[in-house]
Design an enzyme around this catalytic site. Sequence first.
Site: not given
Lengths: 592, 573
Positions: B218, B444, B154, B483, B487, B85, B220, B438
Amino acid sequence: MTIQLSPLNEKQLGSLSALSAGLTREQLLWINGYFQGLLATSSGIQPVNSVVQEKSSKKLTILYGTHTGRSKTIAGKLTEKLANSGVEVQAIALDEYKTRQLASETNVVFIVSTHGEGEPPAMAEDFHAFITGKRSPKLPGLNYAVVALGDKSYKLFCKTGIDIDLALAQSGAKAILPILKLDVDFEDDVDRWINEFASVFIEISVSSDQTVVAPNPVLKTAEYTRKNPFQATVIDKVKITGRDSDKEVYHVELSLEGSGITYEPGDSVGILASNPTVLVDEILKFKGFDGSERVAIKEGEFSLKEALTNYLEITVLTRDVIQNYFEKSKHIKLQEVIENEEKLDQYLYGYDVLDLLEEFPSDFTAQQLVEILRSFPARLYSISSSQLAVGEEVHITVSRVRFSKNGRERSGACSTYLADQIEPDSLVPVFIERNPAFKLPENEQTPVILVGAGTGVAPYRAFLQHREASNRKGKTWLFFGERRFGSDFLYQIEWQKLLKDGYLEKIDVAFSRDQEQKIYVQHRLIEKQKEIYEWLDKGASIYLCGDMKQMARDVQKALLQIFEAEGGMSEEKALEFLKKLKKEKRFQTDVY
Amino acid sequence: MFIKINTMSDTINWKELSELEKIKYESNYLRGTLVESLADPVTGSIAFADTQISKFHGMYQQFDRDLEKERKRQKLEPAYSFLIRVRIPGGVVSPSQWLKMDDISEQYANHTLKLTTRQAFQLHGVIKSNLKKTIQAMNDRLMDTISACGDVNRNVMCHPNPAESDLHTEMHDTARRISEHLLPSTTAYHEIWLDQKLIADSKKDVEPIYGDRYLPRKFKIAVVLPPYNDCDVFSQDLGFIAIVERGKIIGYNVVVGGGMGSTFGIPEAYPRLADVIGFCTPEQVVEVSEKVVLVQRDNGNRQNRKFSRMKYTIDNHGLDWFKAEVEKYLGYEFQKAKPYFFTRNGDRLGWKKGTDSKWSLTLFVEGGRVVDKGDMKMKTALREVAQNIEGQFVLTGNQSLIIASVTADEKKKISQILKDNGVLPGEISGLRQNSIACVALNTCGLAFAEAERYLPSLITKIEGILDQNGLLKEEIVIRMTGCPNGCGRPYLAEIGFVGKSEGHYNLYLGGNFIGTRLNTLYKETLTEDEILAELQPIIADYASSRNDGEKLGDFVIRKEYVKETLKGSDFKH
């Protein structure tokens, strides 16, 4: 010499010592035989070994040079046959025989195979060099016979045997029988020859009045052979190359249950395959046969289709077949090919029987056709399992041979048979071909360096399975080469586990097409030259398995380079060192 | 002014903490054993600890899940590859950077580019032996992957459209400055990927903000410009809502505590929307970001990563406490928040002319996947566009792309190129325009079900129902994830899908069109037929009994198909 506790009375003992005083050896032997004869007649049993040794002409030395053990087996058979006829036989391996004894021999039979492209087997190298070299002795008092083993699909068929035969003739020795040249399916021919030789040989010796009971050589074990294969059930067959591979390699597991067959890591399994039906059909179609025509071949009477499918070699051409074809067809153009070494060489690579039929058309009956062809040899595969790990199973690793030529797709007979024609529960005719020249060291502490490319990694899987089952960790170093990491890393997860568990100590890989420049196993060997030499210093054995033409040569070159660089040896000394390793069985190869 | 935090390494009880904490600590500031792992030729994977550390370098180790069984049978290891990424604050790249990414995706990845929901590029299918080359190629055009994943801040999101507002430049600059300020300072990235040996001052100052264990999870951040909430500011840990007076940004409302992630079967984990805690000036933005990060660093849960996001830190201690902590670290208080409003969180497709007479085209890219497929050669088209313009490309938070700041001439060229390559910004339903999916399968490792590879066909079927009811043009926010990690921000959607198992999804309804309300579980574990059977009567009802201009998400709450989820902790799967 006082004889105590003897069943003889004093008078008898007295006569005996008087008689035995001052006897020559010959006399002693005669008396020995006399008493044996008394014994035999007294108990009424025909003795097996009852021949009176009158002259030393009833002695025979069998010298054998073998790579896979076949010559040795034949030597054994011959020994047994002659010993039963009262001949004093000794069978000795050529690398254990003192060449200066040759001059004092009277009767010698040489049984020797030819290896690869006309090379003597390792154990016969020295003798071969000796007998064909400048220092070979004159042998006017020698009677000899040569049994040469070979493979007609190779250019220099039986060359080693031929060399020795010629050398002996030139030395003044006398041939008992002309040289016997054996192809891969030799069992019948050998048995016939042994009987022939026995009768000729015993005739030229002084005949004894002994009626010899020569019992048929008893097979010590019920061995499965090419003639009498075991029908093994397929347990599993799986392709082990990834999707993006341009090769197709299969892992096949066969059951040996109930056969009593045993094998060791390093041995091979012989498979009696069937030919690709496509090719059989095309041949029939081209010649206008329907396949039901009856033909008689060595193995019996069959339909033409069955003969072509199961008993005759059609995917590969050999010199003898081309020769036969020419003799039957008298095709002029074919003569040109035969007489030109280069053209012939070219023609022997990648062409099959259909090509021959198409390019040099001629009228044949079905019977004539089958007489031109040679027997379908079994295909040998290095075994990729150890019975310590898999018990009554045998595993093999098979690469499908497939290529295009002249607009037609060709396939390897056995690899196609295994890839396409068998499934779990199919039956495959197999036998074990022992390979005494490719074995893990007897001393389990010996470190081993295993070098292989492609399916040449198969016996190393057997070696490692063996070591794992014996709980022997470390001291194993594998060098593996193939085309692409992503799809051709054969048995990858097994090697990873062995590494993790410590049974495989080190692994180096070379994937030739994963980067711009081609990297092969020999490059990795050179990279690791220092450590390789250290391992050798500590007594390591090196193994090499795989393609003969390119890889074996390049790897040998690399090893010599390493000896020179790390061992400070000259080119000559390096070669000597390699020879020494071979002699000590510390450099073993299984190349094809 | 930095607040020195004593990490008390000798008094840390590692057994109590998540195992990742130890891995981070022992990694020597994000080095781990990456170099050794990269050099191991026997496997295409890297060591387990390194898979956690590589995230900080913008890489996830993945494997082709479609081939999983086959590879095992073939006695081969999983077909490992890496997701990479790229960090692109605000999603802005130059044409030459676009071309570089296009090149790299052909040479080292799977010939596609993924535009993510955080305005970043994602490459898939990069094998281990090509990682370094890929990073170095990017570096040539001043792109990096630092902190694109991992327990750090991120990619910073920002309103994407220069044509929409003159303020875009300033906002983009703000996003960029936040991103750079919050970058890890370790030189590990340069050493490992770029073969540079930089001299660090002293070990103590290696990570002045993050310390040696980085964040608990994480983080954001997004900077948005009302009335557009295309960065879904309330889904962020930290958001800045630009307040504009007389054409100038006078400051930002600060929002904290958003986060999408949740887990089936653990009701203590839930998606949460951020709360407004005050207002700050433009000069204070970078400092505010830092302090909020520090409060989270010092107070976030390091025992159980399921509860490590800042949203739980806030809910556990209370919002007032949190605000006070931040103000303590700042040394001053927030001003009172100022009024704002949003009209949409989706992109507006099509051409728009900016005040500088330059044009921008917002181009729908389904699932954010730039690829040549059949007659529609999107990737080729965009490559040609990049070769022919001097403007910019801006990735949007809805997985789409803005070709920005082009002249009228370039506009003509662009239209032609798109047409020639079968990319016609034609009629896309109001539903599809507002869709997000996603990646999920086949790369994934967390996915239970398909998302990107399935949503488009499901939308087609739902369009059938919409069409029957005359609603094809109606803009409805629809999102699908494979899931519950979310995301693709499914919990804000008017129609949300979260995969439960192969071919089965939970259906959520009741988010809104502006991204300020969480949706609510409507039905669980539905197959496609069941999904369509459930939606059909609701859509029919919507068509016949909606109020004027009423959006679907509001309708289903008014009509009590679902109850409104008022706060994250009320959210139930």
